[in-house]
Design an enzyme around this catalytic site. Structure first.
Site, PDB file in Angstrom:
ATOM      1  N   THR A  30       1.012  -1.290  -0.175  1.00  0.00           N
ATOM      2  CA  THR A  30      -0.142  -0.114   0.018  1.00  0.00           C
ATOM      3  C   THR A  30       0.827   1.276   0.130  1.00  0.00           C
ATOM      4  OG1 THR A  30      -0.242  -0.173   2.414  1.00  0.00           O
ATOM      5  CG2 THR A  30      -2.009  -0.857   1.145  1.00  0.00           C
ATOM      6  N   PHE A  37      -7.274  -4.961  -0.170  1.00  0.00           N
ATOM      7  CA  PHE A  37      -8.557  -5.376  -0.172  1.00  0.00           C
ATOM      8  C   PHE A  37      -9.411  -4.585   0.998  1.00  0.00           C
ATOM      9  CE2 PHE A  37      -8.459  -9.429  -2.776  1.00  0.00           C
ATOM     10  CZ  PHE A  37      -8.222  -8.774  -4.015  1.00  0.00           C
ATOM     11  N   ASP A 108       2.177  -8.513  -7.414  1.00  0.00           N
ATOM     12  CA  ASP A 108       2.651  -7.459  -7.937  1.00  0.00           C
ATOM     13  C   ASP A 108       4.098  -7.407  -8.216  1.00  0.00           C
ATOM     14  OD1 ASP A 108       4.092  -6.835  -5.537  1.00  0.00           O
ATOM     15  OD2 ASP A 108       2.445  -5.616  -4.601  1.00  0.00           O
ATOM     16  N   HIS A 123       0.122 -16.755  -4.670  1.00  0.00           N
ATOM     17  CA  HIS A 123      -1.012 -16.446  -5.387  1.00  0.00           C
ATOM     18  C   HIS A 123      -0.890 -16.088  -7.046  1.00  0.00           C
ATOM     19  CE1 HIS A 123      -3.335 -15.623  -1.570  1.00  0.00           C
ATOM     20  NE2 HIS A 123      -3.337 -16.754  -1.685  1.00  0.00           N
ATOM     21  N   CYS A 131      -1.310 -18.490 -22.554  1.00  0.00           N
ATOM     22  CA  CYS A 131      -2.462 -18.695 -23.581  1.00  0.00           C
ATOM     23  C   CYS A 131      -3.259 -20.018 -23.130  1.00  0.00           C
ATOM     24  CB  CYS A 131      -1.993 -19.003 -25.065  1.00  0.00           C
ATOM     25  SG  CYS A 131      -3.194 -19.605 -26.006  1.00  0.00           S
ATOM     26  N   CYS A 134      -2.516 -22.689 -26.515  1.00  0.00           N
ATOM     27  CA  CYS A 134      -1.440 -23.218 -26.788  1.00  0.00           C
ATOM     28  C   CYS A 134      -0.268 -23.017 -25.450  1.00  0.00           C
ATOM     29  CB  CYS A 134      -0.630 -22.512 -28.163  1.00  0.00           C
ATOM     30  SG  CYS A 134      -0.071 -20.825 -27.724  1.00  0.00           S
ATOM     31  N   CYS A 152      -4.069 -14.389 -27.519  1.00  0.00           N
ATOM     32  CA  CYS A 152      -2.743 -14.961 -28.301  1.00  0.00           C
ATOM     33  C   CYS A 152      -2.750 -14.942 -29.732  1.00  0.00           C
ATOM     34  CB  CYS A 152      -2.410 -16.330 -27.619  1.00  0.00           C
ATOM     35  SG  CYS A 152      -0.816 -17.290 -28.345  1.00  0.00           S
ATOM     36  N   CYS A 154      -2.260 -17.254 -31.744  1.00  0.00           N
ATOM     37  CA  CYS A 154      -3.182 -18.507 -31.911  1.00  0.00           C
ATOM     38  C   CYS A 154      -4.644 -18.356 -31.910  1.00  0.00           C
ATOM     39  CB  CYS A 154      -2.575 -19.805 -31.074  1.00  0.00           C
ATOM     40  SG  CYS A 154      -3.359 -19.793 -29.595  1.00  0.00           S
ATOM     41  N   THR A 192      -0.950  -8.093   6.391  1.00  0.00           N
ATOM     42  CA  THR A 192      -1.965  -9.202   5.927  1.00  0.00           C
ATOM     43  C   THR A 192      -2.887  -9.216   6.880  1.00  0.00           C
ATOM     44  OG1 THR A 192      -2.285 -11.518   5.518  1.00  0.00           O
ATOM     45  CG2 THR A 192      -0.753 -10.994   6.510  1.00  0.00           C
TER      46      THR A 192
HETATM   47  P1  CNA Z   1      -6.120  -7.635   2.954  1.00  0.00           P
HETATM   48  O1  CNA Z   1      -7.250  -8.612   3.217  1.00  0.00           O
HETATM   49  O2  CNA Z   1      -6.525  -6.504   2.033  1.00  0.00           O
HETATM   50  O3  CNA Z   1      -5.518  -6.969   4.241  1.00  0.00           O
HETATM   51  C1  CNA Z   1      -4.391  -6.186   4.058  1.00  0.00           C
HETATM   52  C2  CNA Z   1      -3.910  -5.742   5.491  1.00  0.00           C
HETATM   53  O4  CNA Z   1      -2.897  -5.045   5.476  1.00  0.00           O
HETATM   54  C3  CNA Z   1      -5.037  -5.147   6.419  1.00  0.00           C
HETATM   55  O5  CNA Z   1      -5.210  -5.773   7.619  1.00  0.00           O
HETATM   56  C4  CNA Z   1      -4.393  -3.533   6.638  1.00  0.00           C
HETATM   57  O6  CNA Z   1      -4.720  -3.287   7.748  1.00  0.00           O
HETATM   58  C5  CNA Z   1      -3.036  -3.810   6.378  1.00  0.00           C
HETATM   59  N1  CNA Z   1      -2.124  -2.827   5.695  1.00  0.00           N
HETATM   60  C6  CNA Z   1      -2.400  -1.909   4.963  1.00  0.00           C
HETATM   61  N2  CNA Z   1      -1.607  -0.993   4.766  1.00  0.00           N
HETATM   62  C7  CNA Z   1      -0.477  -1.411   5.561  1.00  0.00           C
HETATM   63  C8  CNA Z   1       0.958  -1.080   5.982  1.00  0.00           C
HETATM   64  N3  CNA Z   1       1.161   0.249   5.179  1.00  0.00           N
HETATM   65  N4  CNA Z   1       1.272  -1.596   6.884  1.00  0.00           N
HETATM   66  C9  CNA Z   1       0.803  -2.496   7.691  1.00  0.00           C
HETATM   67  N5  CNA Z   1      -0.248  -2.946   7.387  1.00  0.00           N
HETATM   68  C10 CNA Z   1      -1.087  -2.304   6.557  1.00  0.00           C
HETATM   69  O7  CNA Z   1      -4.709  -8.545   1.977  1.00  0.00           O
HETATM   70  P2  CNA Z   1      -4.246  -9.701   2.349  1.00  0.00           P
HETATM   71  O8  CNA Z   1      -3.206  -9.816   1.349  1.00  0.00           O
HETATM   72  O9  CNA Z   1      -4.258 -10.159   3.680  1.00  0.00           O
HETATM   73  O10 CNA Z   1      -5.360 -10.718   1.629  1.00  0.00           O
HETATM   74  C11 CNA Z   1      -5.258 -11.529   0.616  1.00  0.00           C
HETATM   75  C12 CNA Z   1      -5.319 -11.172  -0.928  1.00  0.00           C
HETATM   76  C13 CNA Z   1      -5.186  -9.697  -1.229  1.00  0.00           C
HETATM   77  C14 CNA Z   1      -4.392 -11.932  -1.503  1.00  0.00           C
HETATM   78  O11 CNA Z   1      -5.076 -12.822  -2.304  1.00  0.00           O
HETATM   79  C15 CNA Z   1      -3.684 -10.875  -2.437  1.00  0.00           C
HETATM   80  O12 CNA Z   1      -3.293 -11.628  -3.669  1.00  0.00           O
HETATM   81  C16 CNA Z   1      -4.521  -9.862  -2.715  1.00  0.00           C
HETATM   82  N6  CNA Z   1      -4.057  -8.479  -3.034  1.00  0.00           N
HETATM   83  C17 CNA Z   1      -2.933  -8.335  -3.478  1.00  0.00           C
HETATM   84  C18 CNA Z   1      -2.345  -7.246  -3.651  1.00  0.00           C
HETATM   85  C19 CNA Z   1      -0.979  -7.003  -4.279  1.00  0.00           C
HETATM   86  O13 CNA Z   1      -0.619  -7.764  -4.824  1.00  0.00           O
HETATM   87  N7  CNA Z   1      -0.274  -5.774  -3.831  1.00  0.00           N
HETATM   88  C20 CNA Z   1      -3.042  -5.902  -3.683  1.00  0.00           C
HETATM   89  C21 CNA Z   1      -4.810  -6.186  -3.505  1.00  0.00           C
HETATM   90  C22 CNA Z   1      -5.041  -7.474  -3.039  1.00  0.00           C
END
Ligand code: CNA
Length: 242
Positions: A30, A37, A108, A123, A131, A134, A152, A154, A192
């Protein structure tokens, strides 16, 4: 404990350990400008006809691929995002021989962009696409530059190498993640909500006594942690010296 005391404790454990494992999620990115999410300004709080986890599900992809790709291009591709202090410090800890692996739910690619080498992507990654007919590999631009369904040469539909909801996780990646966590001395979990399974269940494999949770909001696992820091993870990791 004050915020400064908790960071001092984390600093001490990092200094003492050469077997650190990091397990993270969307909150790690973030501070790079990618929405998660479940934060108050996360994607759940933006108004779509369906919630993000419905749109990013296998059945939705199959039923409504155009709507899937409209959302996916708009919200899951962040071509301008760059690693933040958390990604960079984790890469430095690995280079210093202290951190063994980053296990991430993120798609990401920012850990690799920061220089981390051992990254287990539970994930998948938006940077890899295949694709469905193919099997040819396509970079992220194949999706980013498409305006309708990405195709693709193809003629087949291109699918991101991202684990959609209702799809299984890669067994080898999960197996490796379990092993790293089981053998870790210090486990740092950050950014997370720990509510998305089976990834969240990985925490249960940790057997040590230095479980650190760095998350803005509280999680269902806070009470099991040896140290809880409710701060921004980039700001916390920026204060750690090697
Ligand atoms: P989530 O459920 O959105 O939780 C994110 C957590 O991070 C929340 O509890 C927030 O309070 C906390 N948070 C937000 N910003 C900060 C920060 N700067 N410092 C500390 N804590 C923070 O996301 P999860 O990853 O737990 O959920 C799993 C999903 C979201 C996965 O399948 C991911 O693939 C999916 N996702 C990924 C991305 C990415 O790749 N950047 C973006 C959005 C969602």
């Amino acid at each position: 404990m004050s915020a400064q005391d908790t960071i001092a404790q984390l600093q001490q454990w990092i200094a003492q350990s050469d077997n650190i494992v990091f397990f993270g999620g969307a909150g790690v990115s973030t501070e790079s400008g990618i929405k998660d999410f479940r934060s108050v300004d996360g994607l759940y709080h933006e108004k779509y006809a369906e919630d993000p986890e419905t749109i990013l599900s296998h059945s939705y992809f199959t039923r409504r691929p155009r709507d899937f790709f409209t959302f996916y291009r708009d919200k899951m591709l962040c071509p301008d995002a760059r690693p933040n202090a958390a990604h960079r410090k984790l890469a430095q800890l690995e280079q210093a021989g202290k951190l063994k692996a980053v296990i991430t739910q993120n798609i990401d690619g920012l850990h690799q962009m920061a220089g981390s080498r051992k990254v287990l992507e539970l994930h998948g990654s938006v940077l890899r696409n295949y694709c469905m007919d193919c099997g040819a590999f396509h970079g992220v631009e194949a999706i980013a530059q498409s305006s309708d369904l990405p195709r693709c040469s193809c003629g087949g539909l291109i699918k991101p190498d991202v684990v959609l909801y209702e799809e299984g996780l890669d067994e080898t990646t999960m197996y490796q993640a379990v092993n790293y966590i089981r053998n870790a001395d210090l486990l740092i979990i950050g950014g997370t909500s720990l509510v998305v399974y089976p990834a969240a269940g990985l925490i249960n494999y940790y057997r040590g006594n230095k479980l650190v949770l760095i998350n803005l909001q509280s999680t269902p696992y806070d009470r099991y942690a040896d140290l809880v820091i409710h701060e921004k993870i980039g700001q916390v990791m920026d204060q750690i010296w090697l």
